[in-house]
Enzyme design. Structure first.
Site, PDB file in Angstrom:
ATOM      1  CG  ASP A   1      -7.946  -1.572  -5.427  1.00 14.20           C
ATOM      2  OD1 ASP A   1      -8.022  -1.138  -4.186  1.00 14.20           O
ATOM      3  OD2 ASP A   1      -8.637  -2.283  -5.554  1.00 14.20           O
TER       4      ASP A   1
ATOM      5  CG  ASP B   1      -9.274  -0.264   0.087  1.00 18.33           C
ATOM      6  OD1 ASP B   1      -8.569  -0.380  -0.860  1.00 18.33           O
ATOM      7  OD2 ASP B   1     -10.362  -0.276  -0.073  1.00 18.33           O
TER       8      ASP B   1
END
Length: 440
Positions: free
Chosen positions: A108, A310
């Site tokens: 992430d 992201d």
């Protein structure tokens, strides 16, 4: 899998990641697992092939609310469901400890802290895979409250003077436990004394993940901790298909370059250092260009950013006015009649029986980085024979995200020293009966 879903199979020629035999820790490459892949241990086996993208619509909305909450220190109440901080990311296999304990976590870029569930648990959420036990690792060490490690983590102290961490992950979810160091093994590379959170008190969404590999920009993230060992570089290449391979690499393997590579600056402000902010200047469809409002954040060098890239968000979120213009133009250029999303979520959908062609949609970033979105990432099959635009409008949060569906079929390289993100289109071999071809 139906024949129509097979239309979207993409075979990736991963030339940039050819160095799979790693000789030094300066370059390591490991496979990433698609969230809907049968190889994902956290995939719900009862879901059909479309359930995951349906869930990712909700997760994307929830992720935006979570980021909004972190940036503005508030708690949006307009979302009736619990905020999901994770759920859309690709899974990375790695090991903790000595001897190595193998586990999976979401890779992430929108998180800085690396954490995993740890035994003995005072409150762990149900998990399919085994849980790491520090007692079985010869290299595990807790950190003291007065240590530099604890100050970097920005954590709290226990009565035993052991450094603790606590992260709020959503409306009711959280993770907490010891701040520790241990050996982290990624592929063939082993890194000692890596700081992570060993969570023994976790309230979370069961069977979503065992934890997170934090790839964010702040000093506590894995990429910052490894620093010169990986030369401040990491990169990934994501396939949109569950049965195709994706990769993440660090160090010398993560150099994305060549005549077709385009780069854009990273804008980082002091109060928003977790996220990689880029400047999205406009989005075009064919020969029509739609500007995007600027100045969400800026850094000391004057670089501005208005969108977060992201790896933990599936769909791309753009301003509502830009979405409306893009949707209108796509409807003009696509020679087919739109159909309604049967569940009323996605804003633009088509039936594959129309064999429609997709105009070239390009995200124009600052620095001349023009990224043509891959057709398989631009339209996703959400029901049998129904493909929908994998871009959605913002809902008054002011959080714009360049999600992983807009990054698929690209090598995406992060250079933290140069403060830039580089995109290079991968070599694609499209199936002959692929119906979502790009126009021009």
């Amino acid at each position: 899998m139906s024949s129509k879903s097979m239309d979207l199979i993409v075979v990736l020629t991963l030339s940039v990641f050819a160095l799979l035999s790693v000789q030094t820790i300066n370059g390591v490459t490991v496979e990433l697992i698609h969230p809907n892949s049968p190889s994902n241990p956290y995939r719900n086996p009862t879901n059909n092939q479309f359930d995951w993208i349906r869930q990712e619509y909700d997760n994307t909305r929830s992720r935006a609310a979570f980021i909004h909450s972190r940036l503005r220190d508030d708690n949006p109440s307009k979302f009736k469901t619990e905020m999901m901080p994770y759920g859309g990311g690709y899974f990375m296999k790695y090991s903790i400890g000595t001897p190595p304990f193998e586990t999976y976590a979401i890779a992430d870029t929108g998180s800085d802290v690396t954490w995993t569930q740890c035994q003995p648990c005072t409150g762990c959420f149900p998990e399919i895979s085994p849980i790491f036990s520090p007692a079985n690792s010869n290299s595990y060490q807790t950190t003291l409250c007065n240590s530099d490690t604890c100050s970097i983590f920005g954590s709290i102290c226990s009565d035993q003077k052991i450094c603790q961490y606590y992260l709020t992950l959503g409306d009711e979810s959280h993770t907490g436990g010891e701040v520790a160091t241990d050996t982290l093994t990624i592929g063939d590379g082993s890194f000692t004394n890596v700081i992570f959170g060993c969570g023994d008190n976790n309230v979370f969404f069961p069977n979503v993940t065992s934890g997170v590999v934090g790839l964010g920009y702040s000093s506590v993230s894995i990429v910052k901790q490894l620093g010169n060992k990986i030369r401040g570089k990491f990169a990934y290449c994501l396939s949109p298909q569950p049965d195709s391979k994706s990769y993440i690499c660090f160090g010398t393997d993560a150099i994305v370059s060549g005549p077709d590579a385009v780069s854009t600056p990273i804008a980082v402000s002091l109060d928003k250092t977790t996220y990689y902010w880029l400047s999205l200047e406009s989005i075009s469809a064919g020969d029509k260009n739609f500007p995007v409002k600027q100045s969400s954040t800026s850094d000391t060098s004057g670089q501005t950013g208005n969108v977060i890239i992201d790896s933990g968000t599936t769909l791309t979120i753009i301003p509502a006015d830009v979405f409306d213009s893009l949707k209108s133009e796509l409807m003009k250029q696509i020679p087919a009649t739109p159909v309604d999303d049967p569940r009323g979520s996605f804003g633009l959908c088509y039936s594959t029986s129309d064999k429609f062609k997709v105009p070239k949609v390009i995200a124009h970033f600052s620095g001349g980085a023009d990224v043509a979105l891959s057709p398989p990432g631009l339209f996703q099959q959400v029901d049998e024979g129904i493909f929908c635009l994998a871009i959605i409008p913002d809902q008054d949060l002011g959080i714009f995200i360049f999600g992983i569906m807009s990054e698929v079929d690209y090598f995406v390289g992060y250079d933290l020293k140069a403060k830039r993100v580089t995109f290079k289109q991968s070599s694609l071999q499209i199936a002959p009966n692929f119906k979502l071809r790009s126009i021009g």
